[in-house]
Design a protein around this motif. Structure first.
Motif, PDB file in Angstrom:
ATOM      1  N   PRO A 119       0.688  -1.314   0.172  1.00  0.00           N
ATOM      2  CA  PRO A 119      -0.157  -0.071  -0.115  1.00  0.00           C
ATOM      3  C   PRO A 119       0.867   1.194   0.203  1.00  0.00           C
ATOM      4  CG  PRO A 119      -0.159  -1.202   1.958  1.00  0.00           C
ATOM      5  CD  PRO A 119       0.567  -2.067   1.139  1.00  0.00           C
ATOM      6  N   HIS A 120       1.976   1.173   0.292  1.00  0.00           N
ATOM      7  CA  HIS A 120       2.951   2.511   0.569  1.00  0.00           C
ATOM      8  C   HIS A 120       3.830   2.570  -0.656  1.00  0.00           C
ATOM      9  CE1 HIS A 120       1.490   2.183   4.599  1.00  0.00           C
ATOM     10  NE2 HIS A 120       2.432   1.285   5.038  1.00  0.00           N
ATOM     11  N   LYS A 121       3.457   1.808  -1.705  1.00  0.00           N
ATOM     12  CA  LYS A 121       4.507   1.561  -2.806  1.00  0.00           C
ATOM     13  C   LYS A 121       4.679   3.198  -3.479  1.00  0.00           C
ATOM     14  CE  LYS A 121       2.086  -0.402  -6.509  1.00  0.00           C
ATOM     15  NZ  LYS A 121       1.013  -1.126  -6.239  1.00  0.00           N
ATOM     16  N   ASP A 122       3.756   3.743  -3.611  1.00  0.00           N
ATOM     17  CA  ASP A 122       4.068   5.104  -4.140  1.00  0.00           C
ATOM     18  C   ASP A 122       4.942   6.163  -3.549  1.00  0.00           C
ATOM     19  OD1 ASP A 122       2.898   4.525  -6.394  1.00  0.00           O
ATOM     20  OD2 ASP A 122       0.829   5.329  -5.643  1.00  0.00           O
ATOM     21  N   ILE A 123       5.023   5.862  -2.117  1.00  0.00           N
ATOM     22  CA  ILE A 123       6.051   6.811  -1.345  1.00  0.00           C
ATOM     23  C   ILE A 123       7.338   5.804  -1.040  1.00  0.00           C
ATOM     24  CG2 ILE A 123       5.922   8.017   1.052  1.00  0.00           C
ATOM     25  CD1 ILE A 123       2.956   7.222   1.081  1.00  0.00           C
ATOM     26  N   VAL A 124       7.280   4.861  -0.744  1.00  0.00           N
ATOM     27  CA  VAL A 124       8.458   4.012  -0.337  1.00  0.00           C
ATOM     28  C   VAL A 124       8.965   3.230  -1.586  1.00  0.00           C
ATOM     29  CG1 VAL A 124       9.533   2.138   1.389  1.00  0.00           C
ATOM     30  CG2 VAL A 124       7.686   3.477   2.108  1.00  0.00           C
ATOM     31  N   LYS A 125       9.973   3.783  -2.215  1.00  0.00           N
ATOM     32  CA  LYS A 125      10.444   3.165  -3.457  1.00  0.00           C
ATOM     33  C   LYS A 125      11.309   1.942  -3.121  1.00  0.00           C
ATOM     34  CE  LYS A 125       8.608   6.642  -5.672  1.00  0.00           C
ATOM     35  NZ  LYS A 125       7.522   6.398  -6.251  1.00  0.00           N
ATOM     36  N   GLY A 126      11.701   1.252  -4.285  1.00  0.00           N
ATOM     37  CA  GLY A 126      12.580  -0.085  -4.137  1.00  0.00           C
ATOM     38  C   GLY A 126      11.729  -1.045  -4.538  1.00  0.00           C
ATOM     39  N   ASP A 127      12.524  -2.195  -5.048  1.00  0.00           N
ATOM     40  CA  ASP A 127      11.988  -3.462  -5.662  1.00  0.00           C
ATOM     41  C   ASP A 127      11.736  -4.271  -4.618  1.00  0.00           C
ATOM     42  OD1 ASP A 127      14.393  -4.649  -4.929  1.00  0.00           O
ATOM     43  OD2 ASP A 127      15.058  -4.928  -7.027  1.00  0.00           O
ATOM     44  N   LEU A 128      11.195  -5.505  -4.748  1.00  0.00           N
ATOM     45  CA  LEU A 128      10.718  -6.568  -3.872  1.00  0.00           C
ATOM     46  C   LEU A 128      11.842  -6.901  -2.976  1.00  0.00           C
ATOM     47  CD1 LEU A 128       8.307  -8.394  -6.057  1.00  0.00           C
ATOM     48  CD2 LEU A 128       7.768  -6.802  -4.645  1.00  0.00           C
ATOM     49  N   ASN A 129      13.092  -6.885  -3.467  1.00  0.00           N
ATOM     50  CA  ASN A 129      14.406  -7.113  -2.371  1.00  0.00           C
ATOM     51  C   ASN A 129      14.804  -6.057  -1.468  1.00  0.00           C
ATOM     52  OD1 ASN A 129      14.559  -9.489  -3.672  1.00  0.00           O
ATOM     53  ND2 ASN A 129      15.425  -8.815  -5.331  1.00  0.00           N
ATOM     54  N   GLU A 130      14.125  -4.648  -1.676  1.00  0.00           N
ATOM     55  CA  GLU A 130      14.949  -3.501  -0.921  1.00  0.00           C
ATOM     56  C   GLU A 130      14.729  -3.759   0.517  1.00  0.00           C
ATOM     57  OE1 GLU A 130      16.342  -1.381  -3.017  1.00  0.00           O
ATOM     58  OE2 GLU A 130      17.080  -0.525  -1.065  1.00  0.00           O
ATOM     59  N   SER A 131      13.704  -4.124   1.133  1.00  0.00           N
ATOM     60  CA  SER A 131      13.497  -4.352   2.455  1.00  0.00           C
ATOM     61  C   SER A 131      14.425  -5.275   3.094  1.00  0.00           C
ATOM     62  CB  SER A 131      11.980  -4.690   3.138  1.00  0.00           C
ATOM     63  OG  SER A 131      11.836  -5.791   2.415  1.00  0.00           O
ATOM     64  N   PHE A 132      14.696  -6.394   2.255  1.00  0.00           N
ATOM     65  CA  PHE A 132      15.483  -7.372   2.913  1.00  0.00           C
ATOM     66  C   PHE A 132      17.132  -6.839   2.938  1.00  0.00           C
ATOM     67  CE2 PHE A 132      18.790 -10.091   1.257  1.00  0.00           C
ATOM     68  CZ  PHE A 132      19.137 -10.786   2.589  1.00  0.00           C
ATOM     69  N   LYS A 133      17.301  -5.917   1.899  1.00  0.00           N
ATOM     70  CA  LYS A 133      18.636  -5.534   1.686  1.00  0.00           C
ATOM     71  C   LYS A 133      18.996  -4.547   2.994  1.00  0.00           C
ATOM     72  CE  LYS A 133      19.341  -5.611  -3.213  1.00  0.00           C
ATOM     73  NZ  LYS A 133      19.144  -4.773  -4.255  1.00  0.00           N
ATOM     74  N   ILE A 134      18.116  -3.775   3.342  1.00  0.00           N
ATOM     75  CA  ILE A 134      18.170  -2.793   4.470  1.00  0.00           C
ATOM     76  C   ILE A 134      18.532  -3.492   5.834  1.00  0.00           C
ATOM     77  CG2 ILE A 134      16.852  -0.894   5.573  1.00  0.00           C
ATOM     78  CD1 ILE A 134      15.773  -0.076   3.026  1.00  0.00           C
ATOM     79  N   ALA A 135      17.709  -4.571   5.901  1.00  0.00           N
ATOM     80  CA  ALA A 135      17.479  -5.298   7.075  1.00  0.00           C
ATOM     81  C   ALA A 135      18.792  -6.160   7.233  1.00  0.00           C
ATOM     82  CB  ALA A 135      16.219  -6.356   7.163  1.00  0.00           C
ATOM     83  N   ARG A 136      19.044  -6.717   6.076  1.00  0.00           N
ATOM     84  CA  ARG A 136      20.510  -7.490   6.116  1.00  0.00           C
ATOM     85  C   ARG A 136      21.629  -6.624   6.536  1.00  0.00           C
ATOM     86  NH1 ARG A 136      22.992 -11.942   3.307  1.00  0.00           N
ATOM     87  NH2 ARG A 136      21.152 -13.274   4.145  1.00  0.00           N
ATOM     88  N   LYS A 137      21.772  -5.515   6.154  1.00  0.00           N
ATOM     89  CA  LYS A 137      22.924  -4.509   6.382  1.00  0.00           C
ATOM     90  C   LYS A 137      22.935  -4.201   7.822  1.00  0.00           C
ATOM     91  CE  LYS A 137      24.441  -0.086   5.114  1.00  0.00           C
ATOM     92  NZ  LYS A 137      24.161   0.734   6.151  1.00  0.00           N
ATOM     93  N   ARG A 138      21.807  -4.025   8.266  1.00  0.00           N
ATOM     94  CA  ARG A 138      21.689  -3.933  10.024  1.00  0.00           C
ATOM     95  C   ARG A 138      22.090  -5.202  10.803  1.00  0.00           C
ATOM     96  NH1 ARG A 138      23.356  -1.137  13.836  1.00  0.00           N
ATOM     97  NH2 ARG A 138      22.084  -1.508  15.691  1.00  0.00           N
ATOM     98  N   GLY A 139      21.500  -6.226  10.116  1.00  0.00           N
ATOM     99  CA  GLY A 139      22.010  -7.462  10.901  1.00  0.00           C
ATOM    100  C   GLY A 139      23.604  -8.035  10.753  1.00  0.00           C
TER     101      GLY A 139
END
Ligand SMILES: [Zn+2]
Ligand SMILES: [Zn+2]
Length: 354
Positions: free
Chosen positions: A93-113
């Motif tokens: 539902p937020h895709k017009d505001i929160v950009k990035g493909d289907l892997n983006e959230s994982f990449k951000i989380a993995r970096k923190r991990g």
């Protein structure tokens, strides 16, 4: 200067300074909660490490409320060993505001991990109405090709990437846990590898039998969308967990254990899993001291954070988490552990003597 300020703070002389802030206040006061985490005491069993995991979480990249690295921080702080980020493919539902493909959230989380030495597993949620329902692809390498019309094709793509497929919340949203022909077919073809028997705040007891009969992994996950503390409070062990019995603390170790069906689900003081794993957990949680051998009198210390309740000859016994109790047990017979489920209507039974 900081030490003086701290001393003054301790003795209540606040009026000498117009302002005290940041390190003046927090340094050396052990108030920095970002470096403190819970210790969840659930023992290792039979040569395996017991890892506390959550394989179902959402972020703002689908319909969750938090940034992906917050998921990692709160799980680490809660004493977990690993999480999967599993944003919906089809519902963003937020895709017009929160950009990035289907892997983006994982990449951000993995970096923190990676920064804090915490395992973050790549996943995604294939989201359809019943009969198929929702399935998570876990340990995938790229969620983008799974954005296809046919959900069975998306499952095949996850499997081609070496993915583990979990059937999510089989009782949601109609309170009916139904094993439809499509699930039977997928299980037969070895395209479903685990089932959520606990999700969010729900139990699906009939799914205990499905896992048992088809040798699939028992899983318990939060499916968290809000902050963890908003839904579960800040108490230790308040969120559902998948306990993974792994040969090593690594993504590879977790994946191997799940495909081998070495897991159990925990929520709200209840465990669901295979008899061999629950028996081992129960036994490894307890330390027995013989008080009077001929009377069968013991002092039992429960070293885990799980309170066990069992019956023997129609008498109820309780072993509170982190406490020792005195009890008398018969020399032979069986105990039935009420908070350990091996099937829908089946509690764990263990022969005496223990
Ligand atoms: Zn779902
Ligand atoms: Zn979900």
């Amino acid at each position: 200067m900081k030490k003086i300020a701290l001393l003054m703070l301790c003795f209540g002389f606040l009026s000498a300074h117009a302002q005290l802030r940041n390190n003046d206040v927090y340094e050396e006061t052990e108030m920095n909660h970002s470096i403190v985490r819970d210790i969840i005491r659930i023992p290792d069993i039979g040569g395996y490490q017991t890892l506390k995991c959550d394989f179902h979480t959402h972020t703002v990249f689908s319909d969750g409320k938090v940034w992906p690295d917050v998921r990692v921080n709160e799980a680490w702080r809660g004493g977990l060993d690993a999480i999967a980020i599993t944003d919906h493919i089809e519902y963003r539902p937020h895709k017009d505001i929160v950009k990035g493909d289907l892997n983006e959230s994982f990449k951000i989380a993995r970096k923190r991990g990676d920064e804090i030495g915490f395992i973050v597993i790549q996943g995604t949620e294939i989201t359809r109405s019943k009969p198929l329902g929702h399935l998570n692809g876990l340990f995938i390498s790229d969620a983008n090709p799974m954005d296809v019309e046919d959900p069975l094709e998306a499952i095949d793509i996850a499997i081609k990437q070496g993915g583990f497929v979990m059937w999510n919340h089989p009782g949601w949203p109609d309170d009916k846990s139904t094993l439809y022909p499509v699930h039977e077919q997928l299980i037969k073809e070895k395209k479903i590898h685990g089932i959520e028997v606990f999700n969010y705040m729900e139990y699906y007891p009939v799914a205990f039998d499905w896992c048992k009969e088809t040798n699939l992994a028992f899983m318990g996950n939060t499916d968290i969308h809000e902050l963890i503390s908003e839904d579960y409070g800040s108490h230790k062990l308040s969120r559902p967990l998948t306990l993974v019995f792994a040969t090593e603390y690594s993504e590879k170790g977790i994946k191997e254990a799940l495909f081998a069906g070495r897991s159990a689900a925990y929520f709200n003081g209840q465990l669901a899993g295979k008899a061999e794993h629950l028996t081992a957990l129960f036994k490894a949680s307890l330390v027995w001291k013989v008080k009077h051998a001929d009377m069968g009198a013991y002092e039992v210390s429960n070293m885990s954070d799980i309170t066990y309740r069992f019956t023997c000859n129609n008498k109820l016994y309780i072993l509170p988490a982190g406490k020792a109790v005195g009890l008398v047990l018969p020399k032979e017979g069986k105990i039935t552990i009420l908070n350990c489920y091996t099937g829908m209507n089946e509690h764990l039974e263990i022969d005496l003597p223990l």
